[in-house]
Design an enzyme around this catalytic site. Structure first.
Site, mmCIF file in Angstrom:
data_model
loop_
_atom_site.group_PDB
_atom_site.id
_atom_site.type_symbol
_atom_site.label_atom_id
_atom_site.label_comp_id
_atom_site.label_asym_id
_atom_site.label_seq_id
_atom_site.Cartn_x
_atom_site.Cartn_y
_atom_site.Cartn_z
ATOM 1 N N LYS A 226 -12.154 -0.324 -1.283
ATOM 2 C CA LYS A 226 -11.264 0.488 -2.107
ATOM 3 C C LYS A 226 -11.820 0.574 -3.532
ATOM 4 O O LYS A 226 -12.725 1.340 -3.791
ATOM 5 C CB LYS A 226 -9.847 -0.053 -2.017
ATOM 6 C CG LYS A 226 -9.279 0.260 -0.624
ATOM 7 C CD LYS A 226 -7.960 -0.352 -0.297
ATOM 8 C CE LYS A 226 -7.514 0.191 1.059
ATOM 9 N NZ LYS A 226 -6.724 -0.747 1.833
ATOM 10 N N SER B 152 0.799 -1.227 0.000
ATOM 11 C CA SER B 152 0.000 0.000 0.000
ATOM 12 C C SER B 152 0.827 1.270 0.000
ATOM 13 O O SER B 152 0.341 2.312 -0.438
ATOM 14 C CB SER B 152 -0.947 -0.004 1.201
ATOM 15 O OG SER B 152 -0.240 -0.218 2.399
ATOM 16 N N HIS C 299 -5.301 -3.866 -2.181
ATOM 17 C CA HIS C 299 -5.004 -2.897 -3.243
ATOM 18 C C HIS C 299 -4.949 -3.543 -4.631
ATOM 19 O O HIS C 299 -4.675 -2.866 -5.613
ATOM 20 C CB HIS C 299 -3.693 -2.170 -2.968
ATOM 21 C CG HIS C 299 -3.832 -1.153 -1.889
ATOM 22 N ND1 HIS C 299 -4.371 0.094 -2.102
ATOM 23 C CD2 HIS C 299 -3.524 -1.201 -0.572
ATOM 24 C CE1 HIS C 299 -4.386 0.770 -0.975
ATOM 25 N NE2 HIS C 299 -3.882 0.007 -0.025
HETATM 26 C C1 LIG Z 1 -6.827 -0.935 3.313
HETATM 27 C C2 LIG Z 1 -6.145 -2.223 3.560
HETATM 28 C C3 LIG Z 1 -6.744 -3.199 4.351
HETATM 29 C C4 LIG Z 1 -8.013 -2.934 5.085
HETATM 30 O O1 LIG Z 1 -9.120 -2.894 4.258
HETATM 31 P P1 LIG Z 1 -10.427 -2.126 4.746
HETATM 32 O O2 LIG Z 1 -11.514 -2.710 3.950
HETATM 33 O O3 LIG Z 1 -10.191 -0.665 4.496
HETATM 34 O O4 LIG Z 1 -10.556 -2.388 6.216
HETATM 35 C C5 LIG Z 1 -6.111 -4.420 4.470
HETATM 36 N N1 LIG Z 1 -4.932 -4.660 3.859
HETATM 37 C C6 LIG Z 1 -4.324 -3.731 3.101
HETATM 38 C C7 LIG Z 1 -3.032 -4.063 2.428
HETATM 39 C C8 LIG Z 1 -4.907 -2.479 2.947
HETATM 40 O O5 LIG Z 1 -4.285 -1.555 2.222
#
Ligand SMILES: *Cc1c(COP(=O)(O)O)cnc(C)c1O
Length: 401
Positions: free
Chosen positions: A247, A188, A216
């Site tokens: 996302k 990320s 992601h």
């Molecule tokens: C954003 C993210 C999460 C968490 O996802 P949410 O649905 O926002 O709780 C988990 N792992 C990674 C690598 C992320 O970037």
């Protein structure tokens, strides 16, 4: 007797961060989450969201949410195993399993709880977790909660991972323990892709469970955004895939996709599933609609990648080092924290919102401004952002005019 405020130590720590100019309240968005929108009262090109496909304001997603509220109500009223499993929840899970080409899938409240809930319940004392050093916080928390031993390998270093797997095998042999090899699919903060084929081979060799967190990569990598497993042609070889609905899919939620056995075990033991209320119907309807759009048509995924190439090439042409990035996450590494914060501030004044990221989210000395390109950006948006990067970068001495 008068006693000192027991929370005073928090004040001290805050004061230290404030002194360095590193404390900020989050910027506040007026109106909808979009490629161009208003934060803190200023109209900006938004390079900070994870809204990869620009679905957050999609008319069909909004209509699906409204319809679900009218048909199924505002809330689900209970945790999943008691009385909070609705038909629409089950429908989404069947849909997700089909999309990911797995036997089954299970939805959690968020990607965070999907990771933390899964890792913590499938492993325990006596087991070993082998984890990339840049894995997401939710994986780290899940690993800690599991009470398994945690071995960290340097970022994407498969040889180092193999050494740890060999050690782990020695340790668990005899006591009947299990090994989990776990990686983010797309990282990320750096926007690079995990060496999944080599990790899968290593996991197989050492008898480890292979798990990938595709937060992601969901809606971004692979055929119609099916994720890293699809991107690398590894269907059937990764035991546990986590994805997010928060996302690229424009709503909220997380899921685990894998074998029927895995999902049944999570239904039995995963604590966020057991002890936290399920999604309101509108949240589920949004995810279903997003998935439907994505399965039907990959135009948005293609537009996302065109925009990504355009913006990354533009930054490189200006003289920024964007070499780590292989995805729409494009960090500009500045180094020290103040510089990154300053770059982000000046960009904002020029109408570009690209968030700075500092310790502890990234290692010290690796402070950066992180750009995330979406399918919703127009060429004009991206050109405006590149112009701002040219002016501000020259002013700060980050690039030569
Ligand atoms: C954003 C993210 C999460 C968490 O996802 P949410 O649905 O926002 O709780 C988990 N792992 C990674 C690598 C992320 O970037």
């Amino acid at each position: 007797m008068e006693t000192a405020n027991p929370l005073a130590y928090l004040e001290q720590q805050l004061a230290e961060v404030r002194e360095k100019g590193l404390f900020h309240y989050p910027r506040v968005l007026s109106g909808e989450q979009r490629a161009r929108c208003v934060y803190d009262g200023r109209e900006v090109v938004n390079l900070s969201s994870n809204n990869y496909l620009g679905l957050t304001d999609h008319p069909e997603l909004k209509a699906a949410a409204v319809q679900a509220v009218e048909r199924y109500g505002a809330g689900s009223g209970a945790v999943r195993p008691i009385a909070g499993t609705m038909e629409i929840h089950v429908e989404l899970e069947m849909r997700l399993a089909r999309f990911k080409r797995t036997e089954a899938a299970l939805v959690f409240q968020s990607g965070f709880t999907a990771n933390a809930g899964t890792v913590s319940c499938i492993l325990g004392r006596g087991d070993v977790i082998v984890s990339d050093e840049l894995n997401h916080a939710s994986i780290i928390d899940g690993a800690r909660l599991s009470r398994a031993e945690i071995k960290i390998f340097p970022h994407k270093d498969v040889a180092a991972a193999r050494k740890l797997l060999a050690e782990a095998r020695e340790e668990v042999q005899g006591r009947g323990g299990h090994i989990l090899l776990i990686t983010d699919g797309v990282f990320s903060m750096d926007g690079d892709i995990a060496p999944l084929p080599d990790l899968v081979a290593a996991a197989r060799e050492y008898g480890a469970i292979m798990m990938v967190d595709d937060a992601h990569a969901s809606g971004v990598l692979g055929d119609h955004g099916r994720g890293t497993v699809d991107h690398f042609g590894l269907h059937g070889q990764v035991h546990i895939q986590v994805g997010t609905l928060s996302k690229a899919l424009g709503g909220l939620g997380g899921y685990v996709a894998g074998s029927r056995t895995l999902i049944d075990y999570l239904i039995l033991r995963a604590r966020p599933f057991l002890f936290s209320t399920s999604h309101p119907p509108a949240v589920t309807a949004v995810a279903l609609k997003a998935l439907e759009l994505l399965e039907e048509d990959d135009t948005l995924v293609k537009r996302l990648w065109n925009n990504t190439r355009y913006f990354r090439d533009g930054l490189a042409r200006l003289g920024y080092d964007v070499s780590t990035s292989q995805t729409p996450i494009i960090p500009v590494i500045v180094g020290e924290e103040k510089g990154a914060v300053q770059l982000s501030e000046l960009l904002f004044e020029e109408g570009v919102f690209a968030q700075s990221v500092v310790y502890p989210t990234v290692p010290r000395g690796k402070a950066r401004v992180r750009n995330i390109v979406t399918a919703g950006h127009t060429r004009a948006d991206l050109d405006q952002a590149l112009d701002a990067y040219a002016r501000v970068g020259t002013k700060l001495g980050l690039i030569r005019p």
